[in-house]
Design a protein around this motif. Structure first.
Motif, PDB file in Angstrom:
ATOM      1  N   GLY A 163       0.812  -1.212   0.000  1.00  0.00           N
ATOM      2  CA  GLY A 163       0.000   0.000   0.000  1.00  0.00           C
ATOM      3  C   GLY A 163       0.842   1.256   0.000  1.00  0.00           C
ATOM      4  O   GLY A 163       0.326   2.346  -0.205  1.00  0.00           O
ATOM      5  N   GLY A 164       2.139   1.117   0.260  1.00  0.00           N
ATOM      6  CA  GLY A 164       3.054   2.247   0.161  1.00  0.00           C
ATOM      7  C   GLY A 164       2.833   3.328   1.190  1.00  0.00           C
ATOM      8  O   GLY A 164       2.771   4.503   0.853  1.00  0.00           O
ATOM      9  N   HIS A 165       2.764   2.961   2.476  1.00  0.00           N
ATOM     10  CA  HIS A 165       2.596   3.974   3.531  1.00  0.00           C
ATOM     11  C   HIS A 165       3.912   4.703   3.785  1.00  0.00           C
ATOM     12  O   HIS A 165       3.980   5.918   3.698  1.00  0.00           O
ATOM     13  CB  HIS A 165       2.106   3.316   4.819  1.00  0.00           C
ATOM     14  N   PHE A 166       4.938   3.944   4.215  1.00  0.00           N
ATOM     15  CA  PHE A 166       6.302   4.448   4.424  1.00  0.00           C
ATOM     16  C   PHE A 166       6.379   5.585   5.435  1.00  0.00           C
ATOM     17  O   PHE A 166       7.359   6.326   5.461  1.00  0.00           O
ATOM     18  CB  PHE A 166       6.931   4.900   3.096  1.00  0.00           C
ATOM     19  N   ASN A 167       5.373   5.722   6.257  1.00  0.00           N
ATOM     20  CA  ASN A 167       5.311   6.798   7.240  1.00  0.00           C
ATOM     21  C   ASN A 167       4.322   6.365   8.313  1.00  0.00           C
ATOM     22  O   ASN A 167       3.150   6.120   8.001  1.00  0.00           O
ATOM     23  CB  ASN A 167       4.847   8.091   6.554  1.00  0.00           C
ATOM     24  N   PRO A 168       4.744   6.231   9.586  1.00  0.00           N
ATOM     25  CA  PRO A 168       3.812   5.798  10.629  1.00  0.00           C
ATOM     26  C   PRO A 168       2.564   6.666  10.723  1.00  0.00           C
ATOM     27  O   PRO A 168       1.474   6.161  11.003  1.00  0.00           O
ATOM     28  CB  PRO A 168       4.655   5.912  11.910  1.00  0.00           C
ATOM     29  N   ALA A 169       2.721   7.971  10.485  1.00  0.00           N
ATOM     30  CA  ALA A 169       1.560   8.863  10.565  1.00  0.00           C
ATOM     31  C   ALA A 169       0.536   8.522   9.482  1.00  0.00           C
ATOM     32  O   ALA A 169      -0.671   8.560   9.725  1.00  0.00           O
ATOM     33  CB  ALA A 169       2.006  10.318  10.425  1.00  0.00           C
ATOM     34  N   ILE A 170       1.005   8.182   8.278  1.00  0.00           N
ATOM     35  CA  ILE A 170       0.091   7.806   7.200  1.00  0.00           C
ATOM     36  C   ILE A 170      -0.590   6.485   7.531  1.00  0.00           C
ATOM     37  O   ILE A 170      -1.792   6.311   7.292  1.00  0.00           O
ATOM     38  CB  ILE A 170       0.853   7.717   5.860  1.00  0.00           C
ATOM     39  N   THR A 171       0.145   5.538   8.095  1.00  0.00           N
ATOM     40  CA  THR A 171      -0.455   4.265   8.505  1.00  0.00           C
ATOM     41  C   THR A 171      -1.565   4.495   9.518  1.00  0.00           C
ATOM     42  O   THR A 171      -2.658   3.923   9.409  1.00  0.00           O
ATOM     43  CB  THR A 171       0.618   3.345   9.099  1.00  0.00           C
ATOM     44  N   GLN A 208      -9.679   5.257   6.763  1.00  0.00           N
ATOM     45  CA  GLN A 208      -9.918   4.377   5.620  1.00  0.00           C
ATOM     46  C   GLN A 208     -10.148   2.912   5.985  1.00  0.00           C
ATOM     47  O   GLN A 208     -10.217   2.055   5.098  1.00  0.00           O
ATOM     48  CB  GLN A 208      -8.729   4.468   4.640  1.00  0.00           C
ATOM     49  N   GLY A 209     -10.251   2.605   7.259  1.00  0.00           N
ATOM     50  CA  GLY A 209     -10.535   1.227   7.656  1.00  0.00           C
ATOM     51  C   GLY A 209      -9.347   0.285   7.610  1.00  0.00           C
ATOM     52  O   GLY A 209      -9.531  -0.939   7.608  1.00  0.00           O
ATOM     53  N   PHE A 210      -8.139   0.816   7.557  1.00  0.00           N
ATOM     54  CA  PHE A 210      -6.956  -0.049   7.600  1.00  0.00           C
ATOM     55  C   PHE A 210      -6.934  -0.775   8.942  1.00  0.00           C
ATOM     56  O   PHE A 210      -7.151  -0.161   9.988  1.00  0.00           O
ATOM     57  CB  PHE A 210      -5.694   0.795   7.428  1.00  0.00           C
ATOM     58  N   PRO A 211      -6.677  -2.094   8.946  1.00  0.00           N
ATOM     59  CA  PRO A 211      -6.761  -2.856  10.205  1.00  0.00           C
ATOM     60  C   PRO A 211      -5.780  -2.357  11.261  1.00  0.00           C
ATOM     61  O   PRO A 211      -4.576  -2.270  11.001  1.00  0.00           O
ATOM     62  CB  PRO A 211      -6.407  -4.286   9.760  1.00  0.00           C
ATOM     63  N   TRP A 212      -6.305  -2.069  12.433  1.00  0.00           N
ATOM     64  CA  TRP A 212      -5.439  -1.604  13.519  1.00  0.00           C
ATOM     65  C   TRP A 212      -4.422  -2.672  13.922  1.00  0.00           C
ATOM     66  O   TRP A 212      -3.335  -2.345  14.418  1.00  0.00           O
ATOM     67  CB  TRP A 212      -6.273  -1.188  14.725  1.00  0.00           C
ATOM     68  N   SER A 213      -4.765  -3.936  13.697  1.00  0.00           N
ATOM     69  CA  SER A 213      -3.828  -5.013  14.050  1.00  0.00           C
ATOM     70  C   SER A 213      -2.545  -4.950  13.230  1.00  0.00           C
ATOM     71  O   SER A 213      -1.497  -5.453  13.658  1.00  0.00           O
ATOM     72  CB  SER A 213      -4.510  -6.370  13.842  1.00  0.00           C
ATOM     73  N   LYS A 214      -2.610  -4.343  12.044  1.00  0.00           N
ATOM     74  CA  LYS A 214      -1.426  -4.230  11.193  1.00  0.00           C
ATOM     75  C   LYS A 214      -0.577  -3.006  11.519  1.00  0.00           C
ATOM     76  O   LYS A 214       0.584  -2.936  11.103  1.00  0.00           O
ATOM     77  CB  LYS A 214      -1.838  -4.157   9.721  1.00  0.00           C
ATOM     78  N   PRO A 263       0.970  -1.724  14.285  1.00  0.00           N
ATOM     79  CA  PRO A 263       2.277  -1.844  14.965  1.00  0.00           C
ATOM     80  C   PRO A 263       3.351  -2.464  14.085  1.00  0.00           C
ATOM     81  O   PRO A 263       4.499  -2.003  14.086  1.00  0.00           O
ATOM     82  CB  PRO A 263       1.962  -2.737  16.172  1.00  0.00           C
ATOM     83  N   ARG A 264       3.014  -3.508  13.322  1.00  0.00           N
ATOM     84  CA  ARG A 264       4.057  -4.143  12.515  1.00  0.00           C
ATOM     85  C   ARG A 264       4.455  -3.297  11.311  1.00  0.00           C
ATOM     86  O   ARG A 264       5.607  -3.328  10.883  1.00  0.00           O
ATOM     87  CB  ARG A 264       3.647  -5.560  12.107  1.00  0.00           C
ATOM     88  N   TYR A 265       3.521  -2.515  10.771  1.00  0.00           N
ATOM     89  CA  TYR A 265       3.892  -1.571   9.708  1.00  0.00           C
ATOM     90  C   TYR A 265       4.874  -0.538  10.239  1.00  0.00           C
ATOM     91  O   TYR A 265       5.882  -0.230   9.603  1.00  0.00           O
ATOM     92  CB  TYR A 265       2.644  -0.885   9.157  1.00  0.00           C
ATOM     93  N   ILE A 266       4.572   0.010  11.422  1.00  0.00           N
ATOM     94  CA  ILE A 266       5.436   1.047  11.989  1.00  0.00           C
ATOM     95  C   ILE A 266       6.805   0.478  12.328  1.00  0.00           C
ATOM     96  O   ILE A 266       7.851   1.109  12.058  1.00  0.00           O
ATOM     97  CB  ILE A 266       4.776   1.677  13.225  1.00  0.00           C
ATOM     98  N   PHE A 267       6.843  -0.725  12.888  1.00  0.00           N
ATOM     99  CA  PHE A 267       8.136  -1.356  13.181  1.00  0.00           C
ATOM    100  C   PHE A 267       8.948  -1.532  11.903  1.00  0.00           C
ATOM    101  O   PHE A 267      10.152  -1.236  11.869  1.00  0.00           O
ATOM    102  CB  PHE A 267       7.920  -2.711  13.852  1.00  0.00           C
ATOM    103  N   ALA A 268       8.303  -2.018  10.845  1.00  0.00           N
ATOM    104  CA  ALA A 268       9.005  -2.246   9.582  1.00  0.00           C
ATOM    105  C   ALA A 268       9.529  -0.935   9.005  1.00  0.00           C
ATOM    106  O   ALA A 268      10.649  -0.878   8.463  1.00  0.00           O
ATOM    107  CB  ALA A 268       8.074  -2.929   8.579  1.00  0.00           C
ATOM    108  N   GLN A 269       8.746   0.125   9.119  1.00  0.00           N
ATOM    109  CA  GLN A 269       9.169   1.422   8.586  1.00  0.00           C
ATOM    110  C   GLN A 269      10.407   1.944   9.324  1.00  0.00           C
ATOM    111  O   GLN A 269      11.366   2.419   8.698  1.00  0.00           O
ATOM    112  CB  GLN A 269       8.005   2.417   8.705  1.00  0.00           C
ATOM    113  N   ILE A 270      10.385   1.844  10.643  1.00  0.00           N
ATOM    114  CA  ILE A 270      11.532   2.296  11.437  1.00  0.00           C
ATOM    115  C   ILE A 270      12.752   1.426  11.134  1.00  0.00           C
ATOM    116  O   ILE A 270      13.877   1.925  11.011  1.00  0.00           O
ATOM    117  CB  ILE A 270      11.195   2.270  12.942  1.00  0.00           C
ATOM    118  N   PHE A 271      12.528   0.127  10.982  1.00  0.00           N
ATOM    119  CA  PHE A 271      13.629  -0.797  10.688  1.00  0.00           C
ATOM    120  C   PHE A 271      14.261  -0.485   9.332  1.00  0.00           C
ATOM    121  O   PHE A 271      15.488  -0.532   9.183  1.00  0.00           O
ATOM    122  CB  PHE A 271      13.112  -2.238  10.710  1.00  0.00           C
TER     123      PHE A 271
END
Length: 299
Positions: A97-105, A112-118, A120-128
């Protein structure tokens, strides 16, 4: 005439494009077996790497050569980030989905209904991904960065200061920029500007954006703010700043997480939420989205 032109184009393309190899069932089975969550995290990490790596490399060239114009400028650095963001979206956006920014996630989860369960792992991956970009750059420029750090320490100046090796990796204010309230509001409005541009680009009712142009418009929004406010000190992205700031702390001292770091790391989230709130309340036209067939009425 149309049929003739179409056939001519098809023949031209077929002459110059190598026919694709048939896809095997083994390949399909392998691709189907990959965990979706792992692919999404990898895409977010790789995308942030593609965005951060060219930017900090451009900064390294600029700072390590005494800010000589022949080795770069703020204009060059802005373009490095802009093109890096475009490449990140083009390369990895279709997978995660090309977020690349925790704030956008977080904004996707709120609006937009993006799953809240995803989230934390999106943000971790972005920081990593940002951390990896910083780590690789320090490895590539290690002799030059170490020499610059030693030179600054000999003068009694922290390497984690403007013009030092730490500032190649993340944001640090200048010696006279001690008004943190001022820095907060600069960061807040810069991030809000970028947030509104991103949200407008992603609006399916926007007649001025086609999918092919979206990566470059978003990249230019970032570059636009770099050109306008880099001299004031901005970070624009929690993941971009925190990942490389950890690298700066590892190599050049824990003072990388000084008083200013809270602004550079955290302000991006409320600012982007504010920007998307403004867009949703004032600029969003859901009827136009429905009329264009991009959504339906829930009833």
């Amino acid at each position: 005439m149309e049929i003739g032109v179409t056939e001519a184009v098809q023949k031209h393309v077929s002459r110059h494009v190598v026919p694709p190899k048939p896809i095997s069932q083994r390949k399909l089975d392998f691709e189907h077996s990959r965990p979706r969550w792992l692919r999404e995290m990898a895409a977010e990490a790789i995308g942030v790497f593609f965005y951060v790596y060219p930017g900090i490399a451009s900064q390294a060239s600029f700072f390590l050569n005494g800010t000589e114009p022949v080795f770069g400028s703020l204009f060059q650095i802005g373009w490095a980030y802009a093109i890096g963001i475009a490449f990140a979206i083009i390369t990895c956006g279709s997978t995660s989905g090309g977020h690349f920014n925790p704030a956008i996630t977080i904004c996707f989860a709120v609006w937009q209904g993006f799953p809240w369960s995803k989230v934390p792992r999106y943000i971790f991956a972005q920081i990593f991904g940002s951390f990896l970009a910083g780590l690789l750059l320090v490895g590539q420029y290690y002799p030059q960065l170490s020499a610059l750090a030693a030179e600054l320490r000999a003068k009694g100046v922290s390497p984690n200061s403007l013009g030092g090796p730490g500032s190649v990796l993340c944001s640090f204010p200048g010696p006279t920029q001690t008004n943190y309230g001022y820095l907060f509001f600069i960061e807040f409005f810069v991030d809000s500007f970028i947030g509104i541009v991103i949200w407008s680009v992603l609006d399916p009712a926007n007649p001025f954006i086609v999918p092919a142009s979206a990566p470059f418009v978003i990249g230019l929004a970032y570059a636009n703010m770099v050109w306008g406010f880099a001299n004031v000190t901005i970070s624009t992205n929690l993941a971009r700043d925190l990942g490389t700031r950890i690298v700066a702390a590892i190599f050049y001292g824990g003072d990388a997480f000084g008083d200013y770091s809270a602004i550079s790391i955290l302000v991006n989230v409320p600012a982007t939420l504010f920007a998307t709130l403004v867009y949703e309340i004032i600029l969003r036209d859901s009827f136009a989205i429905i009329a264009k067939g991009h959504n339906v009425h829930e009833e």
